[in-house]
Design a protein around this motif. Structure first.
Motif, PDB file in Angstrom:
ATOM      1  N   GLN A  79      26.624-106.555  42.895  1.00  0.00           N
ATOM      2  CA  GLN A  79      25.998-107.104  44.106  1.00  0.00           C
ATOM      3  C   GLN A  79      25.492-108.524  43.842  1.00  0.00           C
ATOM      4  O   GLN A  79      25.621-109.406  44.686  1.00  0.00           O
ATOM      5  N   ARG A  80      24.945-108.736  42.661  1.00  0.00           N
ATOM      6  CA  ARG A  80      24.469-110.072  42.293  1.00  0.00           C
ATOM      7  C   ARG A  80      25.628-111.065  42.256  1.00  0.00           C
ATOM      8  O   ARG A  80      25.495-112.198  42.710  1.00  0.00           O
ATOM      9  N   GLU A  81      26.764-110.650  41.719  1.00  0.00           N
ATOM     10  CA  GLU A  81      27.939-111.515  41.683  1.00  0.00           C
ATOM     11  C   GLU A  81      28.390-111.880  43.094  1.00  0.00           C
ATOM     12  O   GLU A  81      28.777-113.027  43.352  1.00  0.00           O
ATOM     13  N   ILE A  82      28.352-110.936  44.003  1.00  0.00           N
ATOM     14  CA  ILE A  82      28.734-111.192  45.390  1.00  0.00           C
ATOM     15  C   ILE A  82      27.819-112.247  46.000  1.00  0.00           C
ATOM     16  O   ILE A  82      28.280-113.206  46.630  1.00  0.00           O
ATOM     17  N   ILE A  83      26.522-112.094  45.789  1.00  0.00           N
ATOM     18  CA  ILE A  83      25.550-113.036  46.355  1.00  0.00           C
ATOM     19  C   ILE A  83      25.720-114.423  45.749  1.00  0.00           C
ATOM     20  O   ILE A  83      25.744-115.437  46.460  1.00  0.00           O
ATOM     21  N   LEU A  84      25.852-114.498  44.427  1.00  0.00           N
ATOM     22  CA  LEU A  84      26.023-115.802  43.765  1.00  0.00           C
ATOM     23  C   LEU A  84      27.298-116.506  44.212  1.00  0.00           C
ATOM     24  O   LEU A  84      27.274-117.691  44.555  1.00  0.00           O
ATOM     25  N   SER A  85      28.397-115.794  44.203  1.00  0.00           N
ATOM     26  CA  SER A  85      29.662-116.442  44.565  1.00  0.00           C
ATOM     27  C   SER A  85      29.645-116.888  46.019  1.00  0.00           C
ATOM     28  O   SER A  85      30.098-117.997  46.341  1.00  0.00           O
ATOM     29  N   ALA A 139      27.000-117.698  47.846  1.00  0.00           N
ATOM     30  CA  ALA A 139      26.072-118.829  47.989  1.00  0.00           C
ATOM     31  C   ALA A 139      26.707-120.125  47.526  1.00  0.00           C
ATOM     32  O   ALA A 139      26.538-121.177  48.158  1.00  0.00           O
ATOM     33  N   VAL A 140      27.450-120.091  46.434  1.00  0.00           N
ATOM     34  CA  VAL A 140      28.128-121.288  45.936  1.00  0.00           C
ATOM     35  C   VAL A 140      29.170-121.757  46.949  1.00  0.00           C
ATOM     36  O   VAL A 140      29.267-122.952  47.252  1.00  0.00           O
ATOM     37  N   VAL A 141      29.929-120.829  47.502  1.00  0.00           N
ATOM     38  CA  VAL A 141      30.929-121.192  48.504  1.00  0.00           C
ATOM     39  C   VAL A 141      30.257-121.809  49.725  1.00  0.00           C
ATOM     40  O   VAL A 141      30.732-122.812  50.278  1.00  0.00           O
ATOM     41  N   ASP A 142      29.134-121.263  50.132  1.00  0.00           N
ATOM     42  CA  ASP A 142      28.396-121.797  51.276  1.00  0.00           C
ATOM     43  C   ASP A 142      27.948-123.235  51.008  1.00  0.00           C
ATOM     44  O   ASP A 142      28.122-124.119  51.842  1.00  0.00           O
ATOM     45  N   LEU A 143      27.380-123.485  49.836  1.00  0.00           N
ATOM     46  CA  LEU A 143      26.922-124.829  49.479  1.00  0.00           C
ATOM     47  C   LEU A 143      28.075-125.831  49.417  1.00  0.00           C
ATOM     48  O   LEU A 143      27.979-126.934  49.951  1.00  0.00           O
ATOM     49  N   PHE A 174      31.722-118.341  53.690  1.00  0.00           N
ATOM     50  CA  PHE A 174      30.862-117.234  53.263  1.00  0.00           C
ATOM     51  C   PHE A 174      31.562-115.896  53.506  1.00  0.00           C
ATOM     52  O   PHE A 174      31.569-115.019  52.640  1.00  0.00           O
ATOM     53  N   THR A 175      32.185-115.755  54.675  1.00  0.00           N
ATOM     54  CA  THR A 175      32.889-114.509  55.002  1.00  0.00           C
ATOM     55  C   THR A 175      34.060-114.284  54.061  1.00  0.00           C
ATOM     56  O   THR A 175      34.273-113.158  53.578  1.00  0.00           O
ATOM     57  N   CYS A 176      34.806-115.323  53.777  1.00  0.00           N
ATOM     58  CA  CYS A 176      35.928-115.209  52.859  1.00  0.00           C
ATOM     59  C   CYS A 176      35.447-114.765  51.475  1.00  0.00           C
ATOM     60  O   CYS A 176      36.037-113.883  50.854  1.00  0.00           O
ATOM     61  N   ALA A 177      34.364-115.374  50.997  1.00  0.00           N
ATOM     62  CA  ALA A 177      33.812-115.002  49.692  1.00  0.00           C
ATOM     63  C   ALA A 177      33.390-113.536  49.663  1.00  0.00           C
ATOM     64  O   ALA A 177      33.650-112.823  48.697  1.00  0.00           O
ATOM     65  N   LEU A 178      32.741-113.087  50.725  1.00  0.00           N
ATOM     66  CA  LEU A 178      32.322-111.681  50.793  1.00  0.00           C
ATOM     67  C   LEU A 178      33.522-110.734  50.812  1.00  0.00           C
ATOM     68  O   LEU A 178      33.536-109.721  50.106  1.00  0.00           O
ATOM     69  N   LEU A 179      34.517-111.071  51.620  1.00  0.00           N
ATOM     70  CA  LEU A 179      35.689-110.204  51.715  1.00  0.00           C
ATOM     71  C   LEU A 179      36.468-110.146  50.403  1.00  0.00           C
ATOM     72  O   LEU A 179      37.014-109.103  50.053  1.00  0.00           O
ATOM     73  N   ARG A 180      36.516-111.257  49.673  1.00  0.00           N
ATOM     74  CA  ARG A 180      37.209-111.256  48.380  1.00  0.00           C
ATOM     75  C   ARG A 180      36.518-110.324  47.378  1.00  0.00           C
ATOM     76  O   ARG A 180      37.143-109.820  46.462  1.00  0.00           O
ATOM     77  N   GLN A 181      35.223-110.129  47.537  1.00  0.00           N
ATOM     78  CA  GLN A 181      34.457-109.290  46.611  1.00  0.00           C
ATOM     79  C   GLN A 181      34.288-107.850  47.084  1.00  0.00           C
ATOM     80  O   GLN A 181      33.852-106.990  46.326  1.00  0.00           O
ATOM     81  N   GLY A 195      33.194-120.151  43.166  1.00  0.00           N
ATOM     82  CA  GLY A 195      32.022-119.281  43.279  1.00  0.00           C
ATOM     83  C   GLY A 195      32.120-118.067  42.377  1.00  0.00           C
ATOM     84  O   GLY A 195      31.152-117.660  41.743  1.00  0.00           O
ATOM     85  N   GLU A 196      33.306-117.490  42.304  1.00  0.00           N
ATOM     86  CA  GLU A 196      33.518-116.321  41.451  1.00  0.00           C
ATOM     87  C   GLU A 196      33.367-116.680  39.976  1.00  0.00           C
ATOM     88  O   GLU A 196      32.813-115.900  39.193  1.00  0.00           O
TER      89      GLU A 196
END
Length: 167
Positions: free
Chosen positions: A9-15, A17-21, A34-41, A130-131
């Motif tokens: 879960q921490r990896e999902i949040i970190l990756s 957040a980085v994509v968002d920034l 952000f959605t793409c990053a979440l879906l990839r995880q 991000g990952e």
């Protein structure tokens, strides 16, 4: 809840957040990033929670490879489960009727680029950055945290400046 499930879960949040920034700095749709990053995880999280023994064994296998390791978590899990966790997010995006170009970004596995380009492939590149950052922050389970860290920080510094790279 097992510790490695919380780490996922921490990896999902970190990756994410980085994509968002990075998306903000590169003028790429932040919601899409952000959605793409979440879906990839998503697939990894589902496997960690629904197949905890297999997920834990896969983490241990990746970590045991050390810095010479050439097999990533997705490949080990695919071998053990018969399906790719990385592709689950893409399947969800398709099932939810998201646009095909976006769905392709979720499933794209590209090489890292120091300067992500706008247009097709840019979300996938941001997600990989991000990952890498998230993996670098979990050195117990990933064999090359220094390489991941250096790559992620170089890109972050390039786009956010030395002070902006402090997340």
């Amino acid at each position: 809840t097992l510790p490695f499930q919380l780490e996922r879960q921490r990896e999902i949040i970190l990756s994410s957040a980085v994509v968002d920034l990075l998306g903000e700095k590169l003028d790429i749709d932040r919601d899409a990033g952000f959605t793409c990053a979440l879906l990839r995880q998503l697939g990894f999280a589902l496997v960690a929670w629904n197949y905890p023994t297999i997920y834990r064994q896969a983490l241990d296998e990746v970590a045991a490879q050390g810095t010479a390791g050439r097999t990533d978590l997705n490949t080990v899990l695919h071998s053990n489960l018969g399906f790719s966790p990385a592709m689950l997010g893409m399947r969800f995006a398709e099932a939810w009727g998201l646009p095909a170009d976006f769905t392709g970004e979720v499933g794209t596995q590209s090489q890292y680029e120091p300067q992500p380009k706008r247009g097709r492939g840019s979300l996938a590149v941001l997600c990989e950055i991000g990952e890498a950052f998230a993996r670098a922050n979990n050195p117990h389970h990933y064999p090359n945290p220094r390489n991941d860290w250096d790559m992620a920080m170089n890109v972050l510094r390039h786009h956010l400046g030395a002070d902006g790279a402090r997340i």
